[in-house]
Design an enzyme around this catalytic site. Structure first.
Site, mmCIF file in Angstrom:
data_model
loop_
_atom_site.group_PDB
_atom_site.id
_atom_site.type_symbol
_atom_site.label_atom_id
_atom_site.label_comp_id
_atom_site.label_asym_id
_atom_site.label_seq_id
_atom_site.Cartn_x
_atom_site.Cartn_y
_atom_site.Cartn_z
ATOM 1 N N ALA A 101 34.223 -10.650 25.048
ATOM 2 C CA ALA A 101 34.326 -10.686 23.593
ATOM 3 C C ALA A 101 33.519 -9.530 23.005
ATOM 4 O O ALA A 101 32.769 -8.859 23.715
ATOM 5 C CB ALA A 101 33.783 -12.008 23.057
ATOM 6 N N LYS A 102 33.671 -9.289 21.743
ATOM 7 C CA LYS A 102 32.809 -8.338 21.034
ATOM 8 C C LYS A 102 32.913 -8.629 19.553
ATOM 9 O O LYS A 102 33.939 -9.128 19.080
ATOM 10 C CB LYS A 102 33.268 -6.896 21.297
ATOM 11 C CG LYS A 102 32.194 -5.859 21.052
ATOM 12 C CD LYS A 102 31.267 -5.758 22.234
ATOM 13 C CE LYS A 102 30.149 -4.780 22.018
ATOM 14 N NZ LYS A 102 29.404 -4.568 23.281
ATOM 15 N N GLY A 103 31.842 -8.313 18.819
ATOM 16 C CA GLY A 103 31.866 -8.499 17.378
ATOM 17 C C GLY A 103 31.227 -7.312 16.707
ATOM 18 O O GLY A 103 30.544 -6.508 17.356
#
Ligand code: NAD
Length: 412
Positions: A101-103
């Site tokens: 994931a990444k934000g």
């Protein structure tokens, strides 16, 4: 080539080498889920500014998704999707029970006060909260976010849920359940894989000349541990400029300077050079540890380093990657080189879930073991398929993911 295209190119090339099922490739070429949110922030002067944030969960076949949160003016949706994809391959490569994931938030954190950053982080957390959970998606620090941001995320999540949940983030302060050795883990990992590559090539790391681009969390710790291993840090840079010292810098002193002033500017030992000139120095090892796309088709030809260790994510464009490969330069790819951070993040998660905390030596021992094993696997795969270390890393990762799909199938 866009970052999204870059991801597809590396993926397709590895898929081709292992005859991956084309139906599975169709799935892996796309993110599972991307959320875009608007984050209103009441500034200290009473004005409201609305920021854009993202959280992408790329693939969760191997477990809950894991990935950092970045605050930067140049954040884009495509960048976040690509970084989430890289996390997916990275976690599979080093065999962690995680997806990727990444934000990120499009903002310039240097222009926000501490209180504004806290409100921004807390509101972002609430906007993405239905995607988060210790068994769903676990954030961590990335560019311009630190343990402080993780503490705010943890507190906000806990307040909203009504109970304290330390395993919702990693990279948090130790007093909140953070792991010993997490802050240094990515840079330590960069140093470990550099050492392993030198061993594999029968080269001596002692006295090897190293240039480090970016002196934040990753770059500074990589410099520190490499100098402890006997390498000579002859050049360093950050956003404010670059410094060269043929006799080698004291990494500890440079870190002291950044702790005191927030940047390398003002460090008075060594010669100042234009910031990007650092990339072209005649060194044994170049460590890009700043941002993506630093080594591209226009400057790759000027690189004299014999080895590149990608501390940053995606610092080399695919076009540059090909040029470097033709020049016989060894490139240890991001998904292997900077995986030390997520390896220790995994330990932090396990510690928080179990309530049992480890001493630093145990953490370092585990990190060493995991990275040495992963490096050897990649090295072996590169010989087996006669491919670069990047392709070999993708092959190891893809084979693991394919095996999971083999048993899980495609729902329903
Ligand atoms: P950071 O914010 O702590 O440091 C970034 C550094 O890069 C700063 O010193 C900044 O001044 C410098 N910089 C920015 N633009 C530059 C330029 N054009 N030239 C030279 N220096 C420049 O960030 P970080 O956590 O060290 O992350 C760096 C990279 O490593 C990112 O690509 C990140 O995704 C990746 N990464 C970080 C971790 C982690 O645990 N922090 C883990 C894996 C990968």
């Amino acid at each position: 080539m866009s970052l999204i295209e870059m991801n597809k190119k590396y993926l397709r090339s590895a898929a081709d080498k292992i005859n991956l099922d084309p139906n599975l490739l169709k799935i892996l070429e796309r993110p599972m889920r991307v959320l875009e949110v608007s984050i209103p922030l009441v500034k200290d002067n009473g004005e409201v500014e609305v920021f854009t944030g993202y959280r992408c969960q790329y693939n969760d076949a191997r477990g809950p998704t894991k990935g950092g949160v970045r605050y930067h003016p140049n954040v884009t949706k495509d960048e976040i999707i690509t970084l989430a994809a890289l996390m997916t391959w990275k976690c599979a490569l080093v065999d962690l029970p995680y997806g990727g994931a990444k934000g990120g938030i499009i903002c310039d954190p240097t222009k926000l006060s501490e209180k504004e950053l806290e409100r921004l982080t807390r509101r972002y957390t609430v906007e993405i909260i239905h995607l988060l959970g210790p068994h769903i998606d676990i954030p961590a620090p990335d560019v311009f976010t630190t343990s402080k941001n993780m503490a705010w995320i943890m507190d906000t999540f806990s307040m909203m849920k009504g109970y304290t949940e330390p395993s919702i983030v990693t990279g948090k302060p130790e007093v909140l359940g953070g792991s010993k050795g997490r802050k240094e883990a990515t840079g330590r990992g960069v140093a470990i894989v550099t050492r392993e590559l030198f061993k594999a090539l029968n080269k001596n790391l002692r006295g090897a000349k190293v240039a480090v681009q970016g002196f934040g969390n990753v770059g500074s710790h990589a410099a520190l541990f490499l100098s402890q291993m006997g390498a000579k840090i002859v050049a360093v840079s950050d956003i404010t400029g670059a410094l060269v010292n043929e006799d080698g810098f004291s990494a500890q002193e440079l870190i002291g300077c950044v702790e005191k002033y927030g940047c390398l500017e003002g460090y008075n030992k060594g010669k100042k050079i234009p910031r990007d000139e650092l990339l072209y120095l005649d060194v044994d090892v170049l460590i890009p540890a700043a941002l993506e796309n630093q080594i591209h088709s226009e400057n790759a030809g000027k690189i004299k380093a014999k080895i590149i260790i990608e501390g940053a994510n995606a610092p080399t464009t695919p076009e540059a990657n090909e040029l470097l490969s033709k020049k016989g330069i060894y490139v240890v790819p991001d998904i292997l080189a900077n995986s030390g951070g997520v390896i220790v993040s995994h330990l932090e998660w396990v510690q928080a879930l179990s309530g049992l905390y480890w001493e630093e030596e145990e953490v370092i021992k585990h990190l060493e073991k995991k990275l040495v094993k992963s490096f050897k696997e990649v090295w072996k795969k590169s010989k087996e398929f006669n491919v670069s270390l990047r392709e070999a890393s993708y092959i190891v990762a893809l084979q693991r993911i394919a095996e999971v799909y083999h048993y899980r199938g495609i729902f329903p």
